[in-house]
Design a protein around this motif. Sequence first.
Motif, PDB file in Angstrom:
ATOM      1  N   UNK A 182       0.813  -1.223   0.000  1.00 34.66           N
ATOM      2  CA  UNK A 182       0.000   0.000   0.000  1.00 34.66           C
ATOM      3  C   UNK A 182       0.841   1.265   0.000  1.00 34.66           C
ATOM      4  N   UNK A 183       2.149   1.157  -0.155  1.00 32.60           N
ATOM      5  CA  UNK A 183       2.976   2.369  -0.166  1.00 32.60           C
ATOM      6  C   UNK A 183       2.737   3.251  -1.379  1.00 32.60           C
ATOM      7  N   UNK A 184       2.010   2.723  -2.364  1.00 31.46           N
ATOM      8  CA  UNK A 184       1.668   3.588  -3.496  1.00 31.46           C
ATOM      9  C   UNK A 184       0.727   4.710  -3.072  1.00 31.46           C
ATOM     10  N   UNK A 185      -0.038   4.495  -1.990  1.00 29.51           N
ATOM     11  CA  UNK A 185      -0.925   5.556  -1.500  1.00 29.51           C
ATOM     12  C   UNK A 185      -0.613   5.959  -0.055  1.00 29.51           C
ATOM     13  N   UNK A 186       0.161   5.157   0.652  1.00 30.12           N
ATOM     14  CA  UNK A 186       0.535   5.459   2.043  1.00 30.12           C
ATOM     15  C   UNK A 186       2.056   5.526   2.121  1.00 30.12           C
ATOM     16  N   UNK A 187       2.590   6.697   1.844  1.00 33.72           N
ATOM     17  CA  UNK A 187       4.024   6.860   1.597  1.00 33.72           C
ATOM     18  C   UNK A 187       4.890   6.637   2.832  1.00 33.72           C
TER      19      UNK A 187
END
Length: 332
Positions: A182-187
């Motif tokens: 989910x790091x694409x939206x939760x950096x």
Amino acid sequence: MHITIIGAGVAGLACAAEFTARGGNVRILERGSRVGAEACSWWAGGMLAPWCEGESAELSVVNLGQRAIDWWANHTETLVSSGTLVLALGRDISELKTFANKTENYESVYSDQIAELEPDLADRFHRGLFFKDEAFLNPRKAIIQLSEKLERLGVEFVFNNEANISDVRGTDLVVDCRGLEARDISKTLRGVKGEMLLIHSNDIKINRPIRLLHPRIPLYLVPRGDGDYMVGATMIENEERERISARSMFELLGSTFALHPSFHEAEIIEIGVDARPAFPDNLPRVYWKGEILCVNGLYRHGFLLSPSMAQMAAKAVFEGANIPESIDEYSS
């Protein structure tokens, strides 16, 4: 309400259970070929030890973690309520005192009580702490049993699905439980490497989780039945998800031998490595990213905190409840 959950790890399954209990029509998209195939929860210790966690975790983790024991008792048949025994070798007895000062809900035990709890350890340890209200489960059996229960309740599982979160269609709500993906939206998510061993020994019997304190690498050992034991675990600030380091292997095995020399003859069945998703403060979050509801950052508390995070998410969806900025507010 039609809800799509992306990710069939412990967070996704717990959310599915809470949403379904409130009447939601749930499907789960999972990139792996089965439950657990791509989830770091497959490598978890399975200890439901909220009071022990008070040694290093925030009070909110201790408070919310207590709720997990009853939750899992209602969702799996693998729960064992036998308490946790915390021990230290003579040279590390000061670690036991430090641990006691940082925790609560324990009783001090000595040779006779240790002999009753763990006869095979009685000759090696003469002081310890017993957290009688703690429990443990077999995490692999637990998530499989939970997924089977969800299927019976009508939850649809779609495996081998590399879902692009922006392309999910035909649903009222998308819930992101992808962990590190989910790091694409939760950096701000980062990976914390955990390593574990699964060993087998017929020469010693341990009945409950044991924490062996050490100033550098504390050990926990959890029985899995039939002479199998999970040994863990490291917390390393990198995101390697496949290879154990030589140092970690030596330290895990060395600590196991220190617990009891009989483990010298144990067989290594499996080596597990994965990276746990964590935010900078190591606390989990339920949060909105636009119209997407995210449940993430469980760190090393997946089985302990996923029930409370799922309940928080369900209240936000079905009751319109505001999501606390910090889990401290939710745990009070």
